[in-house]
Design an enzyme around this catalytic site. Structure first.
Site, PDB file in Angstrom:
ATOM      1  N   LYS A 170       0.358  -1.126   0.077  1.00  0.00           N
ATOM      2  CA  LYS A 170       0.093   0.012   0.274  1.00  0.00           C
ATOM      3  C   LYS A 170       0.928   1.279   0.049  1.00  0.00           C
ATOM      4  O   LYS A 170       1.384   1.580   1.574  1.00  0.00           O
ATOM      5  CB  LYS A 170      -0.788  -0.078   1.241  1.00  0.00           C
ATOM      6  CG  LYS A 170      -1.917   0.467   0.858  1.00  0.00           C
ATOM      7  CD  LYS A 170      -2.429   2.178   0.849  1.00  0.00           C
ATOM      8  CE  LYS A 170      -1.964   3.087   1.476  1.00  0.00           C
ATOM      9  NZ  LYS A 170      -1.614   4.392   1.520  1.00  0.00           N
ATOM     10  N   GLY A 201      -4.577   3.058  -2.117  1.00  0.00           N
ATOM     11  CA  GLY A 201      -5.470   3.973  -1.434  1.00  0.00           C
ATOM     12  C   GLY A 201      -5.117   4.540  -0.414  1.00  0.00           C
ATOM     13  O   GLY A 201      -3.882   4.849  -0.069  1.00  0.00           O
ATOM     14  N   GLY A 203      -4.286   5.844   4.103  1.00  0.00           N
ATOM     15  CA  GLY A 203      -4.083   4.994   5.097  1.00  0.00           C
ATOM     16  C   GLY A 203      -5.193   4.493   5.625  1.00  0.00           C
ATOM     17  O   GLY A 203      -4.757   3.558   6.540  1.00  0.00           O
ATOM     18  N   PRO A 204      -5.986   5.953   6.262  1.00  0.00           N
ATOM     19  CA  PRO A 204      -6.801   4.753   7.248  1.00  0.00           C
ATOM     20  C   PRO A 204      -7.153   3.830   6.755  1.00  0.00           C
ATOM     21  O   PRO A 204      -8.615   3.556   7.578  1.00  0.00           O
ATOM     22  CB  PRO A 204      -7.343   6.327   7.442  1.00  0.00           C
ATOM     23  CG  PRO A 204      -6.773   7.903   7.247  1.00  0.00           C
ATOM     24  CD  PRO A 204      -5.844   6.052   5.812  1.00  0.00           C
ATOM     25  N   GLY A 207      -4.405   0.878   4.209  1.00  0.00           N
ATOM     26  CA  GLY A 207      -3.302   0.474   4.983  1.00  0.00           C
ATOM     27  C   GLY A 207      -3.637   0.432   6.029  1.00  0.00           C
ATOM     28  O   GLY A 207      -3.295  -1.259   6.853  1.00  0.00           O
ATOM     29  N   GLU A 245      10.091   2.059  10.520  1.00  0.00           N
ATOM     30  CA  GLU A 245      11.168   2.905   9.930  1.00  0.00           C
ATOM     31  C   GLU A 245      10.345   3.801  10.420  1.00  0.00           C
ATOM     32  O   GLU A 245       9.662   4.392   9.368  1.00  0.00           O
ATOM     33  CB  GLU A 245      11.298   2.860   8.511  1.00  0.00           C
ATOM     34  CG  GLU A 245      12.668   3.347   8.794  1.00  0.00           C
ATOM     35  CD  GLU A 245      12.673   4.594   8.215  1.00  0.00           C
ATOM     36  OE1 GLU A 245      13.265   5.534   9.608  1.00  0.00           O
ATOM     37  OE2 GLU A 245      13.576   4.690   7.172  1.00  0.00           O
ATOM     38  N   CYS A 279      13.776  11.009   6.096  1.00  0.00           N
ATOM     39  CA  CYS A 279      13.485  11.112   7.712  1.00  0.00           C
ATOM     40  C   CYS A 279      15.251  10.873   8.381  1.00  0.00           C
ATOM     41  O   CYS A 279      15.740  11.487   9.375  1.00  0.00           O
ATOM     42  CB  CYS A 279      13.115   9.608   7.840  1.00  0.00           C
ATOM     43  SG  CYS A 279      13.523   8.147   6.899  1.00  0.00           S
ATOM     44  N   GLU A 371      10.424  16.942  14.621  1.00  0.00           N
ATOM     45  CA  GLU A 371      10.352  16.300  12.500  1.00  0.00           C
ATOM     46  C   GLU A 371       9.916  17.290  11.877  1.00  0.00           C
ATOM     47  O   GLU A 371       8.531  17.318  11.770  1.00  0.00           O
ATOM     48  CB  GLU A 371      10.510  14.942  12.952  1.00  0.00           C
ATOM     49  CG  GLU A 371      10.396  14.733  11.113  1.00  0.00           C
ATOM     50  CD  GLU A 371      10.434  13.396  10.717  1.00  0.00           C
ATOM     51  OE1 GLU A 371      10.081  12.960  10.417  1.00  0.00           O
ATOM     52  OE2 GLU A 371      11.761  12.354  10.628  1.00  0.00           O
TER      53      GLU A 371
HETATM   54  P1  NAP Z   1       1.948   8.909   7.189  1.00  0.00           P
HETATM   55  O1  NAP Z   1       0.399   9.193   7.293  1.00  0.00           O
HETATM   56  O2  NAP Z   1       2.065   8.302   8.179  1.00  0.00           O
HETATM   57  O3  NAP Z   1       2.271   8.209   5.725  1.00  0.00           O
HETATM   58  C1  NAP Z   1       3.067   6.853   5.682  1.00  0.00           C
HETATM   59  C2  NAP Z   1       2.081   5.794   4.946  1.00  0.00           C
HETATM   60  O4  NAP Z   1       1.400   5.131   6.170  1.00  0.00           O
HETATM   61  C3  NAP Z   1       0.681   6.443   3.745  1.00  0.00           C
HETATM   62  O5  NAP Z   1       1.184   5.266   3.024  1.00  0.00           O
HETATM   63  C4  NAP Z   1      -0.263   6.465   4.476  1.00  0.00           C
HETATM   64  O6  NAP Z   1      -1.330   6.160   3.581  1.00  0.00           O
HETATM   65  C5  NAP Z   1       0.207   5.527   4.829  1.00  0.00           C
HETATM   66  N1  NAP Z   1      -1.083   5.357   6.772  1.00  0.00           N
HETATM   67  C6  NAP Z   1      -1.583   6.838   7.495  1.00  0.00           C
HETATM   68  N2  NAP Z   1      -2.672   6.586   8.045  1.00  0.00           N
HETATM   69  C7  NAP Z   1      -2.634   4.806   8.364  1.00  0.00           C
HETATM   70  C8  NAP Z   1      -3.054   4.338   9.029  1.00  0.00           C
HETATM   71  N3  NAP Z   1      -4.133   5.122  10.095  1.00  0.00           N
HETATM   72  N4  NAP Z   1      -3.029   2.964   8.740  1.00  0.00           N
HETATM   73  C9  NAP Z   1      -2.403   2.463   7.982  1.00  0.00           C
HETATM   74  N5  NAP Z   1      -1.711   2.991   6.904  1.00  0.00           N
HETATM   75  C10 NAP Z   1      -1.537   4.849   7.363  1.00  0.00           C
HETATM   76  O7  NAP Z   1       3.351   9.740   6.791  1.00  0.00           O
HETATM   77  P2  NAP Z   1       2.618  11.197   6.599  1.00  0.00           P
HETATM   78  O8  NAP Z   1       0.767  12.077   6.820  1.00  0.00           O
HETATM   79  O9  NAP Z   1       2.605  11.018   4.454  1.00  0.00           O
HETATM   80  O10 NAP Z   1       3.295  12.486   6.559  1.00  0.00           O
HETATM   81  C11 NAP Z   1       3.399  13.844   7.912  1.00  0.00           C
HETATM   82  C12 NAP Z   1       4.957  13.088   8.613  1.00  0.00           C
HETATM   83  O11 NAP Z   1       5.560  11.871   8.555  1.00  0.00           O
HETATM   84  C13 NAP Z   1       6.069  13.938   7.694  1.00  0.00           C
HETATM   85  O12 NAP Z   1       5.517  15.352   7.697  1.00  0.00           O
HETATM   86  C14 NAP Z   1       7.277  13.665   8.893  1.00  0.00           C
HETATM   87  O13 NAP Z   1       7.170  13.412   9.611  1.00  0.00           O
HETATM   88  C15 NAP Z   1       6.312  12.115   9.191  1.00  0.00           C
HETATM   89  N6  NAP Z   1       7.705  11.242   7.530  1.00  0.00           N
HETATM   90  C16 NAP Z   1       8.403  10.618   7.842  1.00  0.00           C
HETATM   91  C17 NAP Z   1       8.806   9.559   7.166  1.00  0.00           C
HETATM   92  C18 NAP Z   1       9.742   8.771   6.689  1.00  0.00           C
HETATM   93  O14 NAP Z   1      10.881   8.337   6.208  1.00  0.00           O
HETATM   94  N7  NAP Z   1      10.220   8.671   7.705  1.00  0.00           N
HETATM   95  C19 NAP Z   1       8.253   9.579   5.476  1.00  0.00           C
HETATM   96  C20 NAP Z   1       7.112  10.531   5.291  1.00  0.00           C
HETATM   97  C21 NAP Z   1       6.825  10.959   6.724  1.00  0.00           C
HETATM   98  P3  NAP Z   1      -1.457   7.707   2.895  1.00  0.00           P
HETATM   99  O15 NAP Z   1      -0.411   8.393   1.981  1.00  0.00           O
HETATM  100  O16 NAP Z   1      -3.070   8.237   2.479  1.00  0.00           O
HETATM  101  O17 NAP Z   1      -1.399   8.787   3.969  1.00  0.00           O
END
Ligand code: NAP
Ligand code: MG
Length: 464
Positions: A170, A201, A203-204, A207, A245, A279, A371
């Protein structure tokens, strides 16, 4: 942009279960460039069933044959590198040169490393009178972020396939087109049907369904700590393996004996790369008090070269742009000194943020603790080495870092005391085999190289 209107499940593209779609936006000009289906629990279930059906066959395939499959996949990624780079630029906004060298290039190295590891790894070992078999964990649910759209996928899928696992991916909603290209590459490489499956799709929805699916044996997630915490809890309740990660707030520690000009210049480049959406970026620059003002002047000069729309791309989305600008405002409000940049958007169109350097940052400030995920550097002054160490280790994170010193031994001695998973010594060199992952709240588990492969294996010991 070309997009599939279905999911890649069981070796073919098939219609999504529901009618909903996700608009993909080019963050450089805010135009919608494609739509992809928004998967539901039903799509996830179909994909998990396909992965389960393919698992026994793939697990029983000789490692040399799995290696050959991954090598073919690497070759397709090489052949389609231009298309991959253009797609990453269109949906992430990275400058094309960056997309070519990093976003298209690094996955080739990583896939290549796993083609070699699959062939050379010992999936069996002797411990005393026992034989230990290293067996694939099973069906992997992989959930990836948008910041390195192809690398994050390959860093999970290649070791999983090398281990003999099968995968349901996903990808991030913001960068699904690169994930679709990857699925095409898997198909072109002729990997067996069901070994890799893609459900685009939200995340919520998709995912969450994947992380909670009872027939997924291991969840591998990269993204925010907030979502990682939830996924870890869900996996824990089901007693399934999980790799997380998560975020970082890494320190770039410049010791007094270092080449200050080089350390500052490379430190700024490290954060500006990918618009700060990395990250492991060294977002806190730690400088000795006697060299501090000189370092601030060097940083101001260095950051001036990062022109938005030229060397620096936009952030991935309006949401991320708002978030990062909010952090810059917070830095100003908490009393940090703006040396470059600021909260105002540098261009009228596109989700750009001004490359920003803050001086007079104290270790407790929000911009030194949380972050930000944008092109923002916080410069912090330290009194002596122990103070530098206390500041470097003084966040909930521990993903990466850097140490600069006049000689390597001095830098290594400091690095040994850092609570973090990766440290670059005097600049370091990228090594696709080095384990990547976090101490503390930066995560659980490691990616890349043999350590990344072992995440997808479980042991069975035979006593004689
Ligand atoms: P995120 O919401 O954690 O997204 C990462 C992945 O998880 C995406 O595929 C996302 O889908 C999915 N996801 C979201 N909610 C989920 C849930 N409840 N259950 C399962 N999967 C779920 O991150 P983001 O909103 O894109 O970014 C927010 C912050 O996260 C950034 O500002 C940054 O600080 C941090 N971040 C860190 C990394 C890293 O490499 N460590 C990478 C990206 C972001 P969707 O795409 O539909 O949300
Ligand atoms: Mg999200």
């Amino acid at each position: 942009m070309k997009a599939h209107d279905g999911m890649y499940i069981g070796g073919r593209w098939r219609p999504a279960a529901g009618p909903d779609t996700i608009a993909v936006v080019n963050p450089a000009d805010e135009q919608v460039i494609a739509h992809v289906p928004a998967g539901t629990a039903e799509d996830v279930d179909a994909a998990v069933r396909a992965a389960r059906a393919a698992f026994p066959g793939w697990a029983a395939t000789a490692p040399a044959e799995r290696a050959a499959g991954i090598a073919r996949l690497r070759d397709v990624l090489v052949a389609r590198a231009d298309e991959i780079a253009e797609t990453v630029t269109a949906e992430l906004g990275a400058p094309l040169a960056m997309s070519q060298t990093v976003h298209a290039g690094v996955p080739v190295l990583v896939a290549g490393s796993y083609a070699e590891l699959a062939a050379s790894y010992s999936f069996e070992e002797k411990i005393g009178t026992s034989t230990v078999l290293l067996e694939p964990v099973g069906v992997v649910g992989a959930i990836t972020p948008w910041n390195y759209p192809l690398h994050q996928v390959v860093a999970k899928v290649a070791p999983a396939l090398a281990a003999g696992c099968t995968v349901v991916l996903k990808p991030a909603e913001d960068t699904p087109l690169t994930a679709q290209l990857f699925a095409e590459a898997v198909d072109e490489a002729g990997l067996p049907a069901g070994v890799f499956n893609l459900v685009t799709g939200l995340g919520p929805v998709a995912g969450q369904a994947l992380a909670a699916h009872e027939d997924v044996d291991l969840v591998s997630f990269t993204g925010s700590t907030a979502v990682g915490r939830q996924i870890g809890a869900t996996a824990g309740a089901a007693v399934k393996r999980v790799a997380l990660e998560l975020g970082g707030k890494s320190a770039n520690v410049i010791l007094p004996s270092a080449d200050l000009a080089k350390a500052v210049k490379v430190g700024i480049a490290n954060v500006m790369s990918n618009s700060g959406q990395t990250c492991s970026a060294w977002t806190r620059m730690l400088v000795h008090k006697d060299q501090y003002e000189e370092a601030v002047a060097l940083a101001a000069a260095a950051v001036a070269k990062y022109v938005p729309g030229e060397r620096v791309g936009p952030l991935v989305s309006a949401k991320q742009q708002q978030r990062v600008r909010g952090y810059i405002e917070k830095g100003v409000a908490e009393g940090a000194r703006l040396v470059a940049g600021g909260p105002a958007a540098p261009l009228e169109r596109g989700y750009y943020v001004s490359p920003t350097v803050f001086a007079d940052v104290t270790p407790e400030m929000t911009i030194a603790q949380e972050e930000i995920f944008g092109p923002v550097v916080s410069m912090i002054e330290y009194a002596d080495e122990d103070d530098a160490l206390r500041i470097a280790n003084g966040t909930v994170y521990g993903l990466a870092g850097a140490v600069w010193a006049g000689d390597e031994a001095e830098a290594v001695a400091f690095a040994r005391r850092m609570d973090t998973g990766q440290v670059d010594i005097n600049g370091g060199r990228f090594n696709p085999l080095a384990p990547f992952g976090g101490y503390k709240q930066s995560g659980v588990g490691r990616e890349l190289g043999p350590h990344g492969l072992s995440e997808y294996l479980q042991t069975k010991s035979l006593q004689f």
